[in-house]
Each structure stands twice: as C-alpha cells, then as structure tokens.
Design an enzyme around this catalytic site. Structure first.
Site, PDB file in Angstrom:
ATOM      1  N   TYR A 140      39.515  39.619  21.653  1.00  9.14           N
ATOM      2  CA  TYR A 140      38.761  40.583  22.742  1.00  9.14           C
ATOM      3  C   TYR A 140      39.460  40.764  23.841  1.00  9.14           C
ATOM      4  CZ  TYR A 140      34.864  39.504  19.842  1.00  9.14           C
ATOM      5  OH  TYR A 140      33.926  39.645  18.690  1.00  9.14           O
ATOM      6  N   PHE A 431      25.030  32.845  22.603  1.00  9.78           N
ATOM      7  CA  PHE A 431      23.960  34.075  22.054  1.00  9.78           C
ATOM      8  C   PHE A 431      24.590  34.915  21.303  1.00  9.78           C
ATOM      9  CE2 PHE A 431      26.671  34.957  25.922  1.00  9.78           C
ATOM     10  CZ  PHE A 431      27.241  36.282  25.610  1.00  9.78           C
TER      11      PHE A 431
END
Length: 431
Positions: A140, A431
């Site tokens: 990322y 999450f």
C-alpha cells in the site's frame, strides 16, 4: 464508473459498485481472494454491512459463471469512521477493508483501479484521510499509505513475573463484576465512545461489530468462543472499564498451565487499568497472560514485580496504515505538545498533498499547515508524512534510513519535537 476504470486484457473486466443482490457473488470472491473457499457464505454479516456505493467488485465479462453473469474476481469495501488524533479530536476518515484480487486476475491493475476510485470519492465526501490494515507490508505504500499505529503485544509468565505489584493506586470502593453478552452489547458501546477520544489512533466500532461479538450475528470462519467479560465500576456505580478474555483448559499433568488471552481491554483512567490487570493476574489456574494487541509503550511490564516475566508477542508489527488526503484538515485537527515551525516539501503520485507546506504549532497546542514558497526543511513523500502524523513515527529514524531528506541541518529532530506525542498512537481494532 465502469467505463472509466475498466482494466485487463481486452477491457473485459469492469470495476463498479455492487448491488445488494450481488452480495453472494461478492462474498464468494472474498473467500477465494483470502484463500478460504471452505468457509460457508457470510450472508448475515454482508447484509449488515451493505452500504450502496461502498462495496466495489471487479467483474470479468469474458469468464461468466454458471448462471451466465460476469464473475466477480476482486473486492473492495470502505466505510466512514472517526480516527482519534493527538488532542482527542475525531478526524473523519475512509476505512478500507475487504480488499482482494483472485489469484487468476493478478497484475491487471484491479487493486489500483478500486483504490484510486475509492480515495478520490473519499476526498469528495470530505474525508481527511484513509486507513487500512495491511496484510503485507509492501502493497500500500505506492498508494500513499504509511504505517502509522503499530500494535505491540505481550506474553507474561505469571510465575516469573511475580504478578502485579502491591500498592498500585485503584479507585477506593471499586468493584469488578462479570457481564452477560446482553450487558456487553448494551453498555460496551457507550464505554468505548468515552474511551476513544483518550487514545490517538483509536477508531469507532460500528453497530455490527458489537452485534457480532455479542453473538447476535453469525459469521462463518470467525472463531470466537464464549469467553468472560468483566466490567469495572467505581464506588458510585460509574462504569470506567471493561476486559474480555478467554482461558484455555491446559494442564501439565496434575498442574494447571492455562493461558489467559485478553481480547479487549478498555480503561478510562490509570486506576481502573491497575484494578483490571490485578484482576486478570489473580485468575486461578492461569500460568500465562497473553495480550496480543496493546499500545506501544503500555506500562504493563512496569506493573509487574519482575518485568522480565513479560516478553513481546510474536505478532507485534505494523498494524494501522494511514493515507493523508487533506493536509489542512488533518493537521489543523490535531494538537501539538511543543511549539515550532517546519517547511515540508511533499511528493504525492496522485497530487492531492503534493507541494511546499509550512507547518506551525503555537504554545497553546494548536497548529495549522498552509502552502508556502519558502525553502523546505524536509523533503518526504506523503506516505512518510502519514507515518509521522499521529505522533508515533520518528523523522530522525526515517532520515537515518534514507526515507526522507533533511534539507536544513537538524530538521528531522525539529520535526520529532513538533509532531511526536507522549502517548503513542494505537488502534486495538482490526476491520
């Protein structure tokens, strides 16, 4: 949207928001992407999380399924939440999750297409940043994300540590009581919302999160066995803390050798935390206390009679990654522990945060960042700036590693004085 971001050979793959009736196909693609095809469909969980426009899928029109419809080969989801920044403000952020690309469709730009679409939409909605949990370190950074809030767990040998030191301050007349799942569901959210502003890096917990952990929603593959939840209350009945844990039934012959695993720990103040840790270390039969996710610098080892009884958990690593989308909104929201001024030359492949910026903090803890034409003190990309933003990163360490450039001697140390915080950022929730 599909025509703008189609990817792949022959432009046969379309990236677009899914509809509710495509949740089953999307769920199947996630299972393949995470290499868990044996897991039963998570229909109830997907329905609870569905939000129009926030679940993306890549659909291959050249390889339809048995029903003749394009096959879903990649997934992406985001949702809005608040990220606690130094000083206690909640920064509106875009939380990215459920990112998968089937192994049959790698290297076709599908992740890039989904990510760029979502980040651009997040900026338009007013999100100052985006966050995610990175499964692999090297994925990322190219999208401007930097590691910003690591996790630092501990394993404590109860016998070697000698347990919690006597005399630690606790609330006079406090009590600790076990809670039912219904009480956890009813009282946990309010307690967490009171705690969240005290911890930089913390995020909100959506309603489905609480429903899942209270056993109200079934999520195949989510192996959460029934454990123990205990609430801490002061003498006047005020709820100030909560711990949730499991104990494995393990014995060494006739001797108990049970590990106690802490799954959730919330304390509004130091006295509550001391009482909860004392409670944990007093549980019968427990030989090891395992807390896989604690904040960096958590004082637990110093609460022990022998801190050598604690060692780092093997999963301690980078955890929450941050991508800045709006520098004025982000830097104006946080507070600063020391006054100072620094000029940054920021590079950003997308151009959203690129340019020369002057960051200034006042003695009252407020600060702002504005564009400037002045000579820069530091040159860095937006991912490294994200690493520094919450106060846990070290500009001096990044400079030593060749990951940012000092244009003015001593600028990295000045950056650390300006940006670092006494309480390290920590997010306890995946999450």
């Amino acid at each position: 949207m599909g025509d703008d971001v189609q990817q792949g050979p022959g432009r046969g793959v379309e990236i677009r928001a899914i509809t509710r009736d495509e949740l089953a196909d999307w769920d199947r693609a996630i299972a393949l992407g995470f290499m868990r095809p044996h897991v039963a469909p998570a229909r109830e969980w997907r329905e609870a999380l569905f939000e129009p426009g926030r679940m993306l899928g890549a659909f291959d029109h050249e390889a339809p399924g048995a029903d003749g419809r394009p096959r879903c080969v990649a997934t992406f989801r985001s949702f809005d939440t608040g990220l606690t920044v130094p000083g206690g403000a909640l920064l509106p952020v875009d939380a990215v999750t459920a990112v998968t690309v089937n192994s049959t469709h790698r290297r076709r730009g599908l992740l890039s297409g989904m990510m760029r679409h979502d980040l651009a939409a997040a900026r338009e909605r007013g999100s100052a940043a985006a966050i995610l949990i990175a499964a692999e370190y090297n994925i990322y950074g190219r999208f401007g994300f930097g590691s910003a809030a690591p996790l630092a767990g501990l394993r404590v040998d109860v016998l070697r540590s000698g347990g919690i030191r006597a005399g630690l301050p606790v609330h006079e007349g406090h009590r600790i009581d076990f809670a039912t799942p219904a009480e956890f569901r009813e009282l946990g959210p309010g307690l967490h919302e009171r705690w969240r502003p005290t911890q930089p890096g913390a995020i909100g917990r959506f309603d489905a999160w609480w429903r899942l952990r209270a056993g109200e929603i079934d999520l195949p593959g989510f192996d959460r066995k029934q454990g123990f939840t205990a609430f801490h209350r002061t003498a006047d009945g005020t709820l100030t803390g909560m711990i949730d844990y499991t104990v494995d039934d393990k014995w060494d012959g006739a001797y108990p050798d049970c590990p106690l695993t802490v799954r959730d720990f919330v304390a509004l103040d130091r006295k509550t935390a001391n009482a909860l840790w004392r409670f944990v270390f007093s549980v019968d039969w427990v030989r090891h206390v395992v807390a896989a996710n604690l904040g960096p610098g958590d004082p637990l080892p110093l609460l022990l009679n022998d801190p050598r009884g604690a060692r780092s958990h093997e999963e301690a690593a980078d955890f929450t990654w941050l991508r800045l989308l709006d520098l004025p909104a982000a830097f104006d929201a946080r507070r600063y522990e020391a006054p100072g001024r620094l000029v940054l030359d920021v590079t950003d492949r997308e151009g959203w945060t690129a340019g020369r910026w002057a960051l200034q903090a006042a003695a009252d803890g407020t600060g702002r960042i504005v564009r400037t034409e002045e000579p820069a003190d530091l040159a860095l990309d937006t991912a490294r700036l994200a690493t520094l933003y919450l106060g846990g990163g070290s500009a001096a360490a990044l400079a030593d590693a060749g990951l940012l450039t000092e244009l003015t001697p001593g600028a990295a140390v000045r950056a650390d004085t300006l940006l670092r915080t006494a309480r390290a950022p920590w997010n306890q929730d995946s999450f």
